[in-house]
Design an enzyme around this catalytic site. Structure first.
Site, PDB file in Angstrom:
ATOM      1  CB  THR A 241     -21.066  23.052  -0.500  1.00 14.59           C
ATOM      2  OG1 THR A 241     -21.829  23.301   0.484  1.00 14.59           O
ATOM      3  CG2 THR A 241     -21.489  23.920  -1.548  1.00 14.59           C
ATOM      4  CB  CYS A 330      11.265   9.208  -4.130  1.00 15.29           C
ATOM      5  SG  CYS A 330      12.492   9.442  -2.797  1.00 15.29           S
TER       6      CYS A 330
END
Ligand code: PLP
Length: 391
Positions: A241, A330
């Site tokens: 949807t 990181c």
């Protein structure tokens, strides 16, 4: 030293939703909320909103409305383009070509295809400014090559690729050409026809639209396997949807962006150039990463300051109200240097000492002045503390 609050210089990471875009989206949450797939007249307004947005997105790119397929993100559009092309064309060949400086949405998808579909991937190197060489691309093409995916402009260093030349070569060789324009679409005038682009990924949240909505431009006639299976949404190509408010916001944001570009582009270029010149002048041994000014995104600056860690710099800048980003990611506890900065030939030390400041609609001359008055001192202080820095 003064502190100016909230100097946001991370527009390449994301942009705020423009208030007018927000307003254009709001009816689709509470008033015009009908499921576009329902048949009653109330829902036709939801369908109309989606088709309006499709038209707006297409017009901004010189595409046809039926060539625009809304997705859940730029990442999804990238995944669909690559996986869909491989599924469809696997019998014709199993080789794709991309570049070492691509976003992880492309690189990790390529790795997936190598591991799970037995596809061979060539990762093109780039020159010191982050551009692929056309002769490398030509040399890498074989009879097995089914797809070339090279990004329009890089998210870290802003380098713009020779997209028109790539598109023409691919068209000549009968190879599909996909480009990830998630960064470029917000800042450059893109004409998919003129550039011979077959598929292009874009994302709303980089252009003052909402997060969680993107699109794939798919040139009429290009065959691509469907990616999300389910209902008949997006003409059966991408089920689920529709995010009506998000899609309406994306269409409006693209129309607005296109109208603003003639004024906004030179304004950003001037801010960018003043920041680049100012930093290179004020910070000893500062290095600009990426291409020269006319071949880099209007809003991108990326520097290396050897002798310091980018992460530390970000925290110092944060304390001064400046929000930027570094070239390190990181990942799972280890601080990996950016693959983009490594690909342009930087040392680990240069890559770790990198800083990206990307500007946008709310960046002003005052912001640039403030960075120029703040950053050189921060770098100098950190270098004084650094055991490796030798002036
Ligand atoms: N491609 C590039 C070049 C990007 O910069 C980004 C986001 O930073 C993406 C793809 C992913 O887009 P999204 O955040 O919409 O998934």
């Amino acid at each position: 030293m003064r502190t100016v609050k909230n100097v946001y210089l991370d527009y390449a990471a994301t942009t705020p939703v423009d208030p007018e875009v927000f307003e254009a989206m709001s009816p689709y949450f509470t008033e015009t909320f009908g499921n576009p797939s329902s048949i009653y007249s109330f829902s036709s307004r939801s369908r109309a909103a989606i088709e309006k947005a499709r038209g707006q997105a297409a017009a901004a790119l010189n595409a046809l409305p039926e060539e625009i397929f809304f997705t859940g993100s730029g990442t999804e559009a990238d995944n669909w383009a690559l996986k869909g092309a491989v599924k469809k064309l696997r019998s014709r060949g199993g080789h794709i070509i991309t570049a070492k400086i691509e976003h992880h949405a492309i690189l990790h998808t390529c790795e997936y295809l190598e591991k799970n579909e037995g596809v061979k991937v060539t990762y093109l190197p780039v020159d010191g400014e982050g551009r692929i060489r056309m002769e490398d691309l030509e040399a890498a093409m074989t009879d097995e090559t089914i797809l070339v995916s090279v990004m329009f402009a890089n998210n870290e260093i802003g380098t713009i690729q020779p997209v028109k030349a790539i598109g023409e070569l691919c068209r000549e060789r009968g190879v599909l050409f996909h480009t990830d324009a998630v960064q470029a679409a917000a800042l450059l005038d893109i004409d998919v026809r003129e550039l011979s682009i077959d598929m292009m990924s874009i994302s709303a949240h980089k252009m003052y639209g909402p997060k969680g909505v993107g699109a794939l431009y798919l040139r009429k006639g290009v065959k691509l396997e469907n990616f999300v299976h389910g209902g008949g949404q997006e003409r059966g190509r991408r089920a689920g949807t529709e995010n009506i408010a998000g899609i309406a916001g994306m269409g409006f944001a693209m129309e607005q962006m296109k109208a603003r570009l003639p004024r906004e582009k030179p304004r950003l270029c001037a801010l960018r150039d003043r920041l680049i010149d100012g930093i290179l002048k004020a910070v000893p041994r500062a290095k600009l990463n990426g291409a020269a000014k006319d071949e880099r995104l209007p809003n991108n600056t990326n520097f290396s300051f050897i002798g310091i860690e980018g992460e530390t710099l970000l925290l110092d800048l944060d304390a001064k109200g400046i929000y930027a980003s570094s070239g390190s990611a990181c990942t799972s506890g280890s601080l990996d240097p950016s693959h983009v900065l490594m690909a342009i030939g930087l040392t680990h030390e240069q890559a770790h000492g990198s800083l990206r400041m990307s500007m946008g609609r709310h960046t002003t001359d005052e912001h640039v002045d403030y960075v120029l008055e703040t950053l050189p001192d921060i770098v100098a202080k950190r270098r004084e503390m650094s055991p490796i820095w030798e002036a």
